[in-house]
Write a protein that holds these residues in place. Structure first.
Motif, PDB file in Angstrom:
ATOM      1  N   GLU A 115       3.010  12.086   6.192  1.00 48.81           N
ATOM      2  CA  GLU A 115       3.213  13.438   6.739  1.00 48.81           C
ATOM      3  C   GLU A 115       2.013  14.335   6.404  1.00 48.81           C
ATOM      4  OE1 GLU A 115       8.024  14.273   6.903  1.00 48.81           O
ATOM      5  OE2 GLU A 115       7.007  14.718   5.025  1.00 48.81           O
ATOM      6  N   THR A 116       1.470  14.167   5.199  1.00 49.27           N
ATOM      7  CA  THR A 116       0.307  14.983   4.810  1.00 49.27           C
ATOM      8  C   THR A 116      -0.869  14.702   5.751  1.00 49.27           C
ATOM      9  OG1 THR A 116       1.027  14.934   2.524  1.00 49.27           O
ATOM     10  CG2 THR A 116      -1.290  15.470   2.887  1.00 49.27           C
ATOM     11  N   ILE A 117      -1.132  13.434   6.007  1.00 50.16           N
ATOM     12  CA  ILE A 117      -2.243  13.073   6.910  1.00 50.16           C
ATOM     13  C   ILE A 117      -2.000  13.681   8.296  1.00 50.16           C
ATOM     14  CG2 ILE A 117      -3.497  11.141   7.976  1.00 50.16           C
ATOM     15  CD1 ILE A 117      -2.759   9.429   5.546  1.00 50.16           C
ATOM     16  N   TYR A 118      -0.745  13.632   8.724  1.00 47.66           N
ATOM     17  CA  TYR A 118      -0.388  14.165  10.045  1.00 47.66           C
ATOM     18  C   TYR A 118      -0.549  15.693  10.075  1.00 47.66           C
ATOM     19  CZ  TYR A 118       2.546  15.315  14.090  1.00 47.66           C
ATOM     20  OH  TYR A 118       3.014  15.807  15.278  1.00 47.66           O
ATOM     21  N   ASP A 154       0.799  -1.228   0.000  1.00 52.16           N
ATOM     22  CA  ASP A 154       0.000   0.000   0.000  1.00 52.16           C
ATOM     23  C   ASP A 154       0.834   1.282   0.000  1.00 52.16           C
ATOM     24  OD1 ASP A 154      -2.506  -1.190  -0.105  1.00 52.16           O
ATOM     25  OD2 ASP A 154      -2.615  -1.433   2.069  1.00 52.16           O
ATOM     26  N   HIS A 155       2.151   1.166  -0.204  1.00 57.37           N
ATOM     27  CA  HIS A 155       2.999   2.357  -0.111  1.00 57.37           C
ATOM     28  C   HIS A 155       2.630   3.437  -1.130  1.00 57.37           C
ATOM     29  CE1 HIS A 155       6.676   1.164   2.498  1.00 57.37           C
ATOM     30  NE2 HIS A 155       5.576   0.620   2.950  1.00 57.37           N
ATOM     31  N   LYS A 156       2.030   3.009  -2.239  1.00 60.93           N
ATOM     32  CA  LYS A 156       1.689   4.013  -3.256  1.00 60.93           C
ATOM     33  C   LYS A 156       0.241   4.480  -3.151  1.00 60.93           C
ATOM     34  CE  LYS A 156       5.333   2.885  -6.429  1.00 60.93           C
ATOM     35  NZ  LYS A 156       5.763   2.096  -7.566  1.00 60.93           N
ATOM     36  N   LYS A 157      -0.494   3.964  -2.164  1.00 62.97           N
ATOM     37  CA  LYS A 157      -1.877   4.424  -1.955  1.00 62.97           C
ATOM     38  C   LYS A 157      -2.160   4.551  -0.457  1.00 62.97           C
ATOM     39  CE  LYS A 157      -3.096  -0.278  -3.207  1.00 62.97           C
ATOM     40  NZ  LYS A 157      -3.992  -1.252  -3.674  1.00 62.97           N
ATOM     41  N   VAL A 158      -1.389   5.439   0.155  1.00 68.53           N
ATOM     42  CA  VAL A 158      -1.441   5.593   1.610  1.00 68.53           C
ATOM     43  C   VAL A 158      -2.810   6.101   2.086  1.00 68.53           C
ATOM     44  CG1 VAL A 158      -0.407   6.816   3.565  1.00 68.53           C
ATOM     45  CG2 VAL A 158       1.042   5.940   1.733  1.00 68.53           C
ATOM     46  N   GLU A 159      -3.332   7.110   1.401  1.00 67.78           N
ATOM     47  CA  GLU A 159      -4.620   7.683   1.831  1.00 67.78           C
ATOM     48  C   GLU A 159      -5.717   6.609   1.817  1.00 67.78           C
ATOM     49  OE1 GLU A 159      -5.318  10.683   3.100  1.00 67.78           O
ATOM     50  OE2 GLU A 159      -7.441  10.151   3.271  1.00 67.78           O
ATOM     51  N   GLU A 160      -5.739   5.843   0.736  1.00 65.71           N
ATOM     52  CA  GLU A 160      -6.758   4.798   0.609  1.00 65.71           C
ATOM     53  C   GLU A 160      -6.603   3.746   1.725  1.00 65.71           C
ATOM     54  OE1 GLU A 160      -6.658   3.302  -3.441  1.00 65.71           O
ATOM     55  OE2 GLU A 160      -7.715   1.482  -2.771  1.00 65.71           O
ATOM     56  N   ALA A 161      -5.356   3.356   1.994  1.00 66.99           N
ATOM     57  CA  ALA A 161      -5.097   2.359   3.034  1.00 66.99           C
ATOM     58  C   ALA A 161      -5.486   2.908   4.408  1.00 66.99           C
ATOM     59  CB  ALA A 161      -3.616   1.977   3.025  1.00 66.99           C
ATOM     60  N   ALA A 211       6.048   7.072   0.666  1.00 71.50           N
ATOM     61  CA  ALA A 211       4.987   6.635   1.592  1.00 71.50           C
ATOM     62  C   ALA A 211       5.014   7.526   2.836  1.00 71.50           C
ATOM     63  CB  ALA A 211       5.190   5.172   1.980  1.00 71.50           C
ATOM     64  N   TRP A 212       6.218   7.806   3.332  1.00 73.66           N
ATOM     65  CA  TRP A 212       6.341   8.668   4.514  1.00 73.66           C
ATOM     66  C   TRP A 212       5.806  10.082   4.235  1.00 73.66           C
ATOM     67  CZ3 TRP A 212       6.584   8.012   9.455  1.00 73.66           C
ATOM     68  CH2 TRP A 212       6.931   9.076  10.300  1.00 73.66           C
TER      69      TRP A 212
END
Ligand code: NAP
Length: 268
Positions: free
Chosen positions: A120-123, A79-86, A115-116
């Motif tokens: 960071e965006t979510i954070y 899921d590293h390339k779809k972090v928001e979805e995960a 992925a990090w």
């Protein structure tokens, strides 16, 4: 219960409950319910444990206030390339509107930096309380810190008397990263060690309790797992005794770089 302040300024209970290999639905649900009933307020799960749904249901049914329970889950390798979805999927399964701590489960080559950045965006949008990593070596942490903005709140790694990762612990302390000790009971493989048995009898405790206590006294966050209500209770009873400096040193010397889980040291 002792708490530790993370570099995100959030508090984490120093002792948590691990859930790897707790089968959905019944076993994971019952074990987490039992842990919450015995006083645990920190649950560690992951997408790849396939039990986030059962964890979420046990948390919901406990009627304990959401803000009083610390929940960690992890981003799986694919899921590293779809972090928001995960992240959204984990929220849904856990039946919560934020995660306390979201970790990169493994330092997958090539994808971990992006992925990090997505984490960071979510954070930064305040949709997760803290972000961290797992199975990162010093080399992986140095690279991450040189290429991104936020220092991980936590590095969750295998850590027990037979894998006493002193250099990694010193590095984490120096950079304000809390070390979270997984498989603190050596995945149950070395509970028959004589040094640990002698120290345990001197304190009228079990070897498992001594292993947890040793890690806590190193300043770690510790997340033992059990499917058995008696052992879940036993693993929580570690705040009423203290290992001496001599005992700590003697347990430190059991290190033999013995890994029970995966080895990230060769991951470029
Ligand atoms: N980030 C990662 O890559 C990663 C990797 C591994 C683990 N973890 C996390 O760390 C947690 C803990 O690690 P772990 O599950 O590998 O192993 P662990 O907590 O070191 O040991 C669990 C084993 O010890 C047994 N046990 C538990 N309490 C005991 C006691 N008081 N006396 C005797 N035996 C006892 C359990 O059996 P029973 O269940 O039958 O009691 C189980 O076989 C995991 O559940 C997971 O949340 C993370």
């Amino acid at each position: 219960m002792e708490y530790k302040e993370l570099n995100s300024k959030n508090n984490i209970p120093a002792l948590g409950f691990g859930t790897w290999q707790l089968k959905p639905i019944k076993e994971a649900y019952n074990s987490v319910a039992s842990a919450l009933e015995k006083g645990y307020r920190h649950i560690d799960t992951a997408h790849i444990y396939f039990n986030e749904g059962s964890v979420g249901k046990a948390v919901q049914d406990s009627k304990i206030k959401r803000e009083d329970i610390f929940i960690t889950t992890k981003l799986w390798n694919w899921d590293h390339k779809k972090v928001e979805e995960a992240y959204q999927k984990s929220l849904k399964k856990l039946k919560v509107d934020y995660i306390d701590l979201y970790l990169i489960h493994f330092p997958v080559s090539k994808t971990r930096i992006d992925a990090w950045k997505a984490m960071e965006t979510i954070y930064k949008e305040k949709r997760v309380k803290s972000i961290g990593v797992s199975n990162f070596t010093i080399k992986h942490l140095e690279e991450l810190m040189s290429k991104t903005d936020i220092v991980p709140a936590v590095n969750q790694v295998e850590f027990h008397p037979f894998l006493y990762q002193k250099d990694l612990l010193d590095f984490c302390n120096k950079h304000g990263i809390a070390l979270e000790a997984y498989s603190p009971l050596s995945h149950g493989k070395r509970l028959d060690d004589h040094t640990l048995q002698d120290i345990a009898s001197a304190h009228k405790k079990t070897v498992a309790q001594v292993m947890i206590r040793w890690s806590l006294q190193h300043g770690n966050i510790v997340i033992p797992k059990s499917r058995n209500p008696g052992r879940i209770k036993q693993n929580f009873e570690v705040f009423d005794f203290e290992l001496s400096e001599i005992e700590m040193t003697s347990i430190n010397s059991l290190n033999e770089n013995y890994r029970t889980c995966w080895d990230p040291t060769d991951t470029v």
